[in-house]
Design a protein around this motif. Structure first.
Motif, mmCIF file in Angstrom:
data_model
loop_
_atom_site.group_PDB
_atom_site.id
_atom_site.type_symbol
_atom_site.label_atom_id
_atom_site.label_comp_id
_atom_site.label_asym_id
_atom_site.label_seq_id
_atom_site.Cartn_x
_atom_site.Cartn_y
_atom_site.Cartn_z
ATOM 1 N N PHE A 265 -6.391 7.623 -3.102
ATOM 2 C CA PHE A 265 -6.363 6.743 -1.936
ATOM 3 C C PHE A 265 -4.956 6.672 -1.352
ATOM 4 N N MET A 266 -4.874 6.913 -0.058
ATOM 5 C CA MET A 266 -3.571 6.852 0.623
ATOM 6 C C MET A 266 -3.602 5.822 1.761
ATOM 7 N N HIS A 267 -2.481 5.171 1.971
ATOM 8 C CA HIS A 267 -2.302 4.255 3.112
ATOM 9 C C HIS A 267 -0.800 4.113 3.321
ATOM 10 N N CYS A 268 -0.398 3.982 4.575
ATOM 11 C CA CYS A 268 1.048 3.912 4.877
ATOM 12 C C CYS A 268 1.664 2.580 4.481
ATOM 13 N N LEU A 269 0.839 1.529 4.330
ATOM 14 C CA LEU A 269 1.288 0.152 4.081
ATOM 15 C C LEU A 269 2.073 -0.367 5.301
ATOM 16 N N PRO A 270 2.074 -1.661 5.594
ATOM 17 C CA PRO A 270 1.388 -2.707 4.841
ATOM 18 C C PRO A 270 -0.126 -2.629 5.035
ATOM 19 N N VAL A 271 -0.864 -3.133 4.018
ATOM 20 C CA VAL A 271 -2.322 -3.070 4.081
ATOM 21 C C VAL A 271 -2.928 -4.441 3.784
ATOM 22 N N ARG A 272 -3.982 -4.774 4.510
ATOM 23 C CA ARG A 272 -4.695 -6.040 4.286
ATOM 24 C C ARG A 272 -5.784 -5.813 3.247
ATOM 25 N N ARG A 273 -5.593 -6.423 2.082
ATOM 26 C CA ARG A 273 -6.554 -6.291 0.986
ATOM 27 C C ARG A 273 -7.889 -6.912 1.362
ATOM 28 N N ASN A 274 -8.953 -6.223 0.959
ATOM 29 C CA ASN A 274 -10.335 -6.684 1.140
ATOM 30 C C ASN A 274 -10.736 -6.826 2.614
ATOM 31 N N VAL A 275 -9.941 -6.202 3.487
ATOM 32 C CA VAL A 275 -10.315 -6.025 4.891
ATOM 33 C C VAL A 275 -10.327 -4.521 5.173
ATOM 34 N N VAL A 276 -9.185 -3.892 4.876
ATOM 35 C CA VAL A 276 -9.043 -2.434 5.057
ATOM 36 C C VAL A 276 -9.572 -1.705 3.819
ATOM 37 N N VAL A 277 -9.247 -2.260 2.646
ATOM 38 C CA VAL A 277 -9.588 -1.614 1.366
ATOM 39 C C VAL A 277 -9.766 -2.706 0.315
ATOM 40 N N GLU A 278 -10.704 -2.484 -0.574
ATOM 41 C CA GLU A 278 -10.946 -3.531 -1.583
ATOM 42 C C GLU A 278 -9.932 -3.440 -2.726
#
Ligand code: CP
Length: 311
Positions: A265-278
């Motif tokens: 799993f990749m994401h640039c961050l910042p990331v919203r937990r349990n909205v974008v990804v659990e």
């Protein structure tokens, strides 16, 4: 290299990725290259990773670093020929030339308005700095591109892949706010230049600019697109056609452990937990987001190194 405002500025991508991985093993090898040279970083918008990793990269090369949150300074006018009787106190023509006297390289972060598509696509902030500054310009995320992030992403995939040609999927995710297309744009362009099997998946209507996606396969069925993926890059972007609008917050597009399968799993961050990804994804060994963020330093460092070598 004269400037790094887009991926195509890199003279040799595969060599750059290899050299970045070597730099990571020996980050102080070129600690004298930037001696008595100054990086000025200009932030029109917030940052955590870009700010700290680029500063760290510059310091690893022996550079001095000065940072200006532009909103703390005088309002800059970008229109040519404007009568400046409003809020702007100085013109980009003076500002860019003045800052150039204090800097050997200028790095700029300036997000889009997400209201005026033509203005955003003109990249008027970045391009005016490029036009009037007398030193090289580095893009720390502009209206339409985030080439430092994309280089870090390419380094991460190159380091972690177990296949000569991994399957990489860019998957749109829901988000409550209107976000730029910049990260997705640069990731797409980067994957087009790497030896990967690349697919984009998003809800219908969320097409990125065709000038970016070109002939990259787009599948509106997320489950189908994710099948047998090795790397899944999750990112929200606001609507490009109905420019800057949030037309879909369908939580079914959130990335889950079940959908991810065996992929990283990749994401640039910042990331919203349990909205974008659990949570179950981010808290698992399959998440490589922290490694990605670490590679921001070496992406910035190889870019600064290549510019310093050509000063
Ligand atoms: N990924 C990224 O650019 O992070 P920041 O916005 O925190 O710099």
């Amino acid at each position: 290299m004269k400037n790094y405002t887009k991926i195509k500025d890199l003279p040799n991508l595969s060599q750059t990725i290899k050299e970045a991985i070597l730099l990571k093993m020996n980050p102080f090898e070129f600690q004298d290259l930037g001696k008595h040279k100054t990086l000025v970083m200009l932030f029109f918008n917030s940052s955590l990773r870009t700010r700290l990793s680029t500063e760290k990269a510059a310091k690893n090369l022996g550079m001095d670093v000065m940072i200006l949150n532009v909103n703390d300074a005088w309002n800059i006018e970008f229109e040519d020929g404007s009568i400046m009787n409003g809020n702007s106190s100085e013109h980009i023509k003076e500002a860019a030339q003045v800052i150039s006297q204090y800097a050997d390289i200028i790095a700029v972060r300036a997000f889009p308005t997400l209201q005026d598509k033509a203005k955003d696509e003109s990249e008027y902030i970045l391009n005016n700095f490029k036009k009037y500054a007398t030193v090289p310009i580095v893009n720390m995320e502009s209206a339409t591109a985030h080439p430092l992030q994309a280089l870090a992403d390419a380094i991460t995939i190159s380091e972690l892949t177990e296949k000569a040609k991994p399957k990489v999927v860019l998957s749109w995710a829901p988000h409550p706010k209107a976000l730029p297309q910049a990260v997705a744009n640069s990731f797409v362009e980067m994957m087009q230049d790497l030896e990967v099997d690349f697919t984009i998946t998003h809800p219908e209507g969320y097409e990125l600019s065709e000038a970016i996606t070109k002939d990259t396969p787009i599948n509106h069925n997320q489950e189908e697109a994710l099948k047998d993926a090795d790397f899944v890059y999750v990112k929200n972007w606001s609507n490009y056609k109905d420019y800057g609008k949030v037309l879909n917050q369908d939580e079914n597009w959130m990335m889950t452990k079940a959908k991810l399968g065996g992929a990283k799993f990749m994401h640039c961050l910042p990331v919203r937990r349990n909205v974008v990804v659990e949570d179950a994804v981010l808290d698992s060994d399959q998440s490589v987001v922290i490694k990605q963020a670490n590679n921001r330093t070496y992406a910035a460092q190889i870019v600064l190194k290549q510019i310093l070598e050509d000063l």
